[in-house]
Design a protein around this motif. Structure first.
Motif, PDB file in Angstrom:
ATOM      1  N   PHE B  27       0.823  -1.193   0.000  1.00 39.64           N
ATOM      2  CA  PHE B  27       0.000   0.000   0.000  1.00 39.64           C
ATOM      3  C   PHE B  27       0.869   1.259   0.000  1.00 39.64           C
ATOM      4  CE2 PHE B  27      -1.949   3.266   2.754  1.00 39.64           C
ATOM      5  CZ  PHE B  27      -3.032   3.587   1.954  1.00 39.64           C
ATOM      6  N   ALA B  29       1.173   4.837   0.871  1.00 39.54           N
ATOM      7  CA  ALA B  29       0.547   5.916   1.636  1.00 39.54           C
ATOM      8  C   ALA B  29       0.847   7.262   0.971  1.00 39.54           C
ATOM      9  CB  ALA B  29       1.043   5.911   3.072  1.00 39.54           C
ATOM     10  N   PRO B  48      -8.518  14.286   1.962  1.00 39.36           N
ATOM     11  CA  PRO B  48      -9.364  13.598   2.939  1.00 39.36           C
ATOM     12  C   PRO B  48      -8.513  12.801   3.919  1.00 39.36           C
ATOM     13  CG  PRO B  48      -9.499  12.522   0.790  1.00 39.36           C
ATOM     14  CD  PRO B  48      -8.692  13.766   0.602  1.00 39.36           C
ATOM     15  N   ALA B  51      -5.272  10.408   3.215  1.00 41.49           N
ATOM     16  CA  ALA B  51      -4.722  10.766   1.899  1.00 41.49           C
ATOM     17  C   ALA B  51      -3.200  10.655   1.868  1.00 41.49           C
ATOM     18  CB  ALA B  51      -5.145  12.180   1.522  1.00 41.49           C
ATOM     19  N   LYS B  53      -1.181  12.881   4.013  1.00 38.70           N
ATOM     20  CA  LYS B  53      -0.597  14.178   4.373  1.00 38.70           C
ATOM     21  C   LYS B  53       0.398  14.038   5.520  1.00 38.70           C
ATOM     22  CE  LYS B  53      -4.695  15.783   5.378  1.00 38.70           C
ATOM     23  NZ  LYS B  53      -5.552  14.626   5.104  1.00 38.70           N
ATOM     24  N   THR B  54      -0.024  13.351   6.576  1.00 38.19           N
ATOM     25  CA  THR B  54       0.847  13.213   7.739  1.00 38.19           C
ATOM     26  C   THR B  54       2.091  12.397   7.395  1.00 38.19           C
ATOM     27  OG1 THR B  54      -1.011  13.426   9.247  1.00 38.19           O
ATOM     28  CG2 THR B  54       0.960  12.362  10.120  1.00 38.19           C
TER      29      THR B  54
HETATM   30  N1  ADP Z   1       2.814   3.016  10.189  1.00 36.33           N
HETATM   31  C1  ADP Z   1       1.854   2.731   9.283  1.00 36.33           C
HETATM   32  N2  ADP Z   1       1.628   1.467   8.896  1.00 36.33           N
HETATM   33  C2  ADP Z   1       0.678   1.167   7.979  1.00 36.33           C
HETATM   34  N3  ADP Z   1      -0.103   2.076   7.384  1.00 36.33           N
HETATM   35  C3  ADP Z   1       0.072   3.356   7.721  1.00 36.33           C
HETATM   36  C4  ADP Z   1       1.049   3.757   8.671  1.00 36.33           C
HETATM   37  N4  ADP Z   1       1.002   5.104   8.804  1.00 36.33           N
HETATM   38  C5  ADP Z   1       0.022   5.526   7.967  1.00 36.33           C
HETATM   39  N5  ADP Z   1      -0.534   4.484   7.321  1.00 36.33           N
HETATM   40  C6  ADP Z   1      -1.604   4.557   6.335  1.00 36.33           C
HETATM   41  O1  ADP Z   1      -1.228   5.476   5.339  1.00 36.33           O
HETATM   42  C7  ADP Z   1      -2.347   6.231   4.904  1.00 36.33           C
HETATM   43  C8  ADP Z   1      -2.057   7.697   5.009  1.00 36.33           C
HETATM   44  O2  ADP Z   1      -2.093   8.076   6.349  1.00 36.33           O
HETATM   45  P1  ADP Z   1      -1.823   9.566   6.824  1.00 36.33           P
HETATM   46  O3  ADP Z   1      -0.558  10.031   6.224  1.00 36.33           O
HETATM   47  O4  ADP Z   1      -1.930   9.605   8.299  1.00 36.33           O
HETATM   48  O5  ADP Z   1      -3.043  10.323   6.152  1.00 36.33           O
HETATM   49  P2  ADP Z   1      -3.626  11.782   6.449  1.00 36.33           P
HETATM   50  O6  ADP Z   1      -2.673  12.494   7.344  1.00 36.33           O
HETATM   51  O7  ADP Z   1      -3.758  12.403   5.117  1.00 36.33           O
HETATM   52  O8  ADP Z   1      -4.955  11.581   7.086  1.00 36.33           O
HETATM   53  C9  ADP Z   1      -3.533   5.791   5.728  1.00 36.33           C
HETATM   54  O9  ADP Z   1      -4.298   4.868   4.979  1.00 36.33           O
HETATM   55  C10 ADP Z   1      -2.900   5.119   6.912  1.00 36.33           C
HETATM   56  O10 ADP Z   1      -3.711   4.108   7.404  1.00 36.33           O
END
Ligand code: ADP
Ligand code: MG
Lengths: 253, 339
Positions: B27, B29, B48, B51, B53-54
C-alpha cells in the motif's frame, strides 16, 4: 556550537526524566516500601531458616547490596523501557524531530536512569541502616559510583528492548522472562558459591550477577567472584549495551 | 560541482520532493509526490483522511524513511542529512505529543532547551506564546489536568517557540473555536512574514486554507491531483455562477424559454444555474434578460466556487467526513448567500 546544543539536549532529556521521577510520589514511596518488605519478609524468613554461607555477616547485611542491585535493575530497565510510553503518548516525536542526535537522547535517558537509581539507593541505604544492617559508611559510599555504571547499562538494555517493541503488549513478557530471572539468578538473595550444575551456569551468564557481586564487595568486602572480574564485566556490559542501545534507538522506519 | 547541480535542481526551493513515496507493504501511503516550495510560501496540503498528508510531513521531518524518491529541506537531503534537516524545521503534530506529567510551561521550556535557545530568548518567547494561546493562567498546572482544547493550544504554542526556516503544521487548529483559530492564524502569518518562515500546513478548514495559503496541493490516495493558487484551483470549476430559482421550472414551457434565452444554463431542482465571469456585475443583466423572456424568477443568488467545491469535484468527497454526493444540487453549485 553544535556541541553546546547536544549538551543542552542531554540536559533537557535528563531534566525531564528527573522531574517525572520525583513527581511520581507513589513510585518514591514504593522504592522505600519494597526493599523494606524484602528485608522483613525475605530477610527475616530466610535468615531464620538457617545461617548460610554469608561470610559471617547477618543475612540482612548480606542481602542489602542485593536489594540495592535489584532496585537499580528494576528502576533502570523501566526507565529505559519507558520510551515505549513516550512513543505511545506521542512525546517521543517531540524528541525525535529536535535538532539533537539520537546519542544525546540515549545519554540523557541513561543519566536519568542513573539519577533515579542513585536516589532510590540512598533511600534504601537509609532503610538498611534502620533495620540493623551493619555496613561501613565507606562501603555504602563505595557503592554509589558502581550504581551509576550498572544503572547506565540496564537503562541502555531497557532502551534497546523498547526500540524493538512497538506497543506495551510485550511488557509482561519482558518482566517475566528478562527482569525477574536476571534478578533471581543474580545472587542478590543467596551466595552464588552455593549453586552448582545448570543453575550455576545460568547464574554466571547473568550480567546482573557481576553487578551484585561488585556491589557486595564494595559494601562489605565479600564476594564469590573476584572483584576485578566483576568490575570488568560490569564495565564491559555497560559499554556494550550503550553502543547497542544507541544503534537500536537510531534505527528508522 | 555537486553544489551547482543542487542549486539548479532545487531552483531556489526550500522544500523539494521528487517522486517521494512511502509504502506500507503493497500500500502506497504517499505515491510519487513532486513538490517545489519556495522560501516564504504558506503552502497548504488538502486531502481527505488517509490521503497521506501526515506521512508526507513525517518523511520531510525525518521521522519516517521514504521507500523511494527523494526530498530535501533547505537543500539538505532528508535521508542523508537528517540532523541538518532537523536544525531547519519545526512542527506542530496532528497527534498529541506533550508530556502530560510536566506543566505547560515546563513543556515549553523543554522545547526551548532542546532547540538551544538561550534563557532570555526562551523566557520572552514562552511568555509570548502563552499569551497567544491563552494559557498564561494555567501555565504552571500539569498538562494532565488540561482539557483537549488547552492541550491543542499548548502544542501550537510550543511549535512557535523556536523560529525554524520551515514550519510544518499538521491540522494544528482542529477542534478549536473559530475565534481562537483566527487569532492564532493572524499571529502565525505575521510571524512567518517577519521571520521569513516557510510554512507547509494541512487543515480541514477550507476557509483557513483559502485565506492563508499562497499555494495549495490537493492530495488523494497519496498522489497530488491538483496544485495551484486558491484562485487557480477555483477557476478549474469554470468561474462563478448565478443561480435563479424559477416558478414552474419543471414545465416544458419554462424549459424552452430558458433554453432559448440562456443556451448554456443548466436546470437543477427548479433552479437555473448559469456560469459567468463575474457574478456580481452580470446578475442584473441576467435578470433583465429573464424578465424580457417572461421567465418568472423567485429567488436569486450568486456563487463563487470555494475550495470545498474544488475538493468535492476532484475527490468526490467532502474534506470533512460528512456524507458526500447528496441529491441536493444546490450544495454542489449554489451554496446560497455567499457574497
Ligand atoms: N505506520 C503505518 N503502517 C501502515 N499504514 C500506515 C502507517 N502510517 C500511515 N498508514 C496509512 O497510510 C495512509 C495515510 O495516512 P496519513 O498520512 O496519516 O493520512 P492523512 O494524514 O492524510 O490523514 C492511511 O491509509 C494510513 O492508514
Ligand atoms: Mg494526518
Amino acid at each position: 556550537m553544535t556541541m553546546k546544543n547536544e549538551v543542552m539536549g542531554v540536559y533537557a532529556v535528563w531534566l525531564r526524566e528527573f522531574k517525572r521521577f520525583y513527581r511520581d510520589r507513589g513510585n518514591l514511596l514504593g522504592s522505600v516500601a519494597r526493599p523494606l518488605m524484602w528485608f522483613l519478609i525475605i530477610g527475616g524468613g530466610l535468615g531464620a531458616a538457617g545461617q548460610q554461607a554469608t561470610g559471617g555477616f547477618s543475612y540482612f547485611t548480606f542481602i542489602a547490596p542485593g536489594i540495592i542491585g535489584m532496585t537499580v535493575l528494576f528502576t533502570s530497565l523501566f526507565q529505559g523501557v519507558s520510551v515505549i510510553w513516550d512513543r505511545e503518548f506521542g512525546f517521543l516525536k517531540e524528541m525525535l524531530v529536535a535538532p539533537i542526535s539520537r546519542v544525546s537522547i540515549v545519554i540523557g535517558k541513561a543519566l536519568g536512569g542513573a539519577t533515579s537509581s542513585l536516589l532510590q539507593s540512598l533511600l534504601i541505604i537509609g532503610v538498611a541502616y534502620a533495620v540493623g544492617v551493619t555496613m561501613p559508611i565507606a562501603g555504602a559510599l563505595a557503592m554509589l559510583p558502581l550504581i551509576v555504571v550498572i544503572s547506565v547499562g540496564f537503562t541502555a538494555l531497557g532502551l534497546t528492548i523498547a526500540s524493538f517493541m512497538d506497543t506495551m503488549e510485550g511488557f509482561n513478557v519482558i518482566m517475566n522472562f528478562i527482569v525477574m530471572p536476571m534478578f533471581l539468578l543474580s545472587g542478590a538473595l543467596f551466595p552464588i558459591a552455593a549453586t552448582g550444575g545448570l543453575m550455576a551456569t545460568a547464574v554466571y551468564l547473568d550480567p546482573m550477577t557481576y553487578g551484585v557481586e561488585a556491589l557486595r564487595y564494595a559494601a562489605i568486602g565479600v564476594s564469590s567472584v573476584s572483584p576485578v572480574v566483576s568490575l570488568a564485566v560490569v564495565f564491559a556490559f555497560t559499554a556494550a549495551m550503550s553502543v547497542v542501545a544507541t544503534v537500536a534507538f537510531s534505527r528508522r522506519k | 560541482m555537486v553544489r551547482v547541480v543542487f542549486l539548479s535542481e532545487n531552483d531556489g526551493a526550500i522544500i523539494q520532493t521528487s517522486g517521494l513515496t512511502k509504502k506500507y507493504g503493497d500500500f502506497a501511503a504517499v505515491d510519487g509526490v513532486d513538490l517545489s516550495i519556495k522560501p516564504g510560501e504558506i503552502f497548504g496540503l488538502l486531502g481527505p483522511n488517509g490521503a497521506g498528508k501526515t506521512t508526507l510531513i513525517s518523511m520531510l521531518c525525518t521521522t519516517v524513511m521514504p521507500s523511494s524518491g527523494s526530498a530535501s529541506i533547505n537543500s539538505f537531503d532528508v535521508v542523508a542529512r537528517p540532523g541538518d534537516v532537523r536544525r531547519n524545521i519545526g512542527i506542530v503534530f496532528q497527534e498529541q505529543s506533550l508530556d502530560d506529567r510536566l506543566t505547560g510551561r515546563e513543556n515549553l521550556e523543554l522545547h526551548a532547551t532542546l532547540y538551544g535557545l538561550d534563557a532570555a530568548t526562551a523566557s520572552q518567547r514562552i511568555a509570548s506564546v502563552l499569551d497567544l494561546v491563552e494559557l498564561k493562567d494555567k501555565a504552571d498546572a500539569l498538562v494532565r489536568t488540561y482539557s483537549g482544547g488547552m492541550r491543542r493550544r499548548l502544542e501550537i504554542g510550543r511549535g512557535l517557540v523556536h523560529y525554524p526556516k520551515v514550519l510544518f503544521l499538521d491540522e494544528p487548529t482542529i477542534g478549536l473555536d473559530p475565534q481562537t483559530r483566527e487569532h492564532i492564524w493572524a499571529y502565525v502569518k505575521d510571524l512567518a512574514k517577519r521571520e521569513q518562515i516557510t510554512i507547509l500546513m494541512t487543515t480541514h478548514y477550507m476557509e483557513e486554507a483559502e485565506m492563508l495559503c499562497t499555494r495549495i496541493a490537493i492530495i488523494d490516495h497519496g498522489k497530488i491531483i491538483a496544485l495551484g493558487t486558491p484562485d487557480e484551483l477555483k477557476s478549474m470549476l469554470g468561474g462563478e455562477t448565478v443561480v435563479l430559482k424559477l416558478r414552474d421550472a419543471d414545465t416544458p414551457a419554462v424549459r424552452e424559454k430558458v433554453q432559448a434565452t440562456f443556451p448554456d444554463a443548466k436546470l437543477f431542482d427548479g433552479s437555473m444555474v448559469l456560469s459567468v465571469k463575474a457574478a456580481e456585475k452580470e446578475i442584473s443583466g441576467v435578470l433583465e434578460q429573464a424578465r424580457s423572456a417572461g421567465i418568472d424568477v423567485l429567488e436569486t443568488s450568486m456563487h463563487r466556487p470555494t475550495l470545498n467545491d474544488v475538493f468535492l469535484k476532484l475527490t468526490g468527497r467532502e474534506i470533512r467526513d460528512e456524507k458526500a454526493g447528496t441529491a441536493d444540487a444546490m450544495r454542489a453549485f449554489g451554496r446560497m448567500h455567499r457574497h
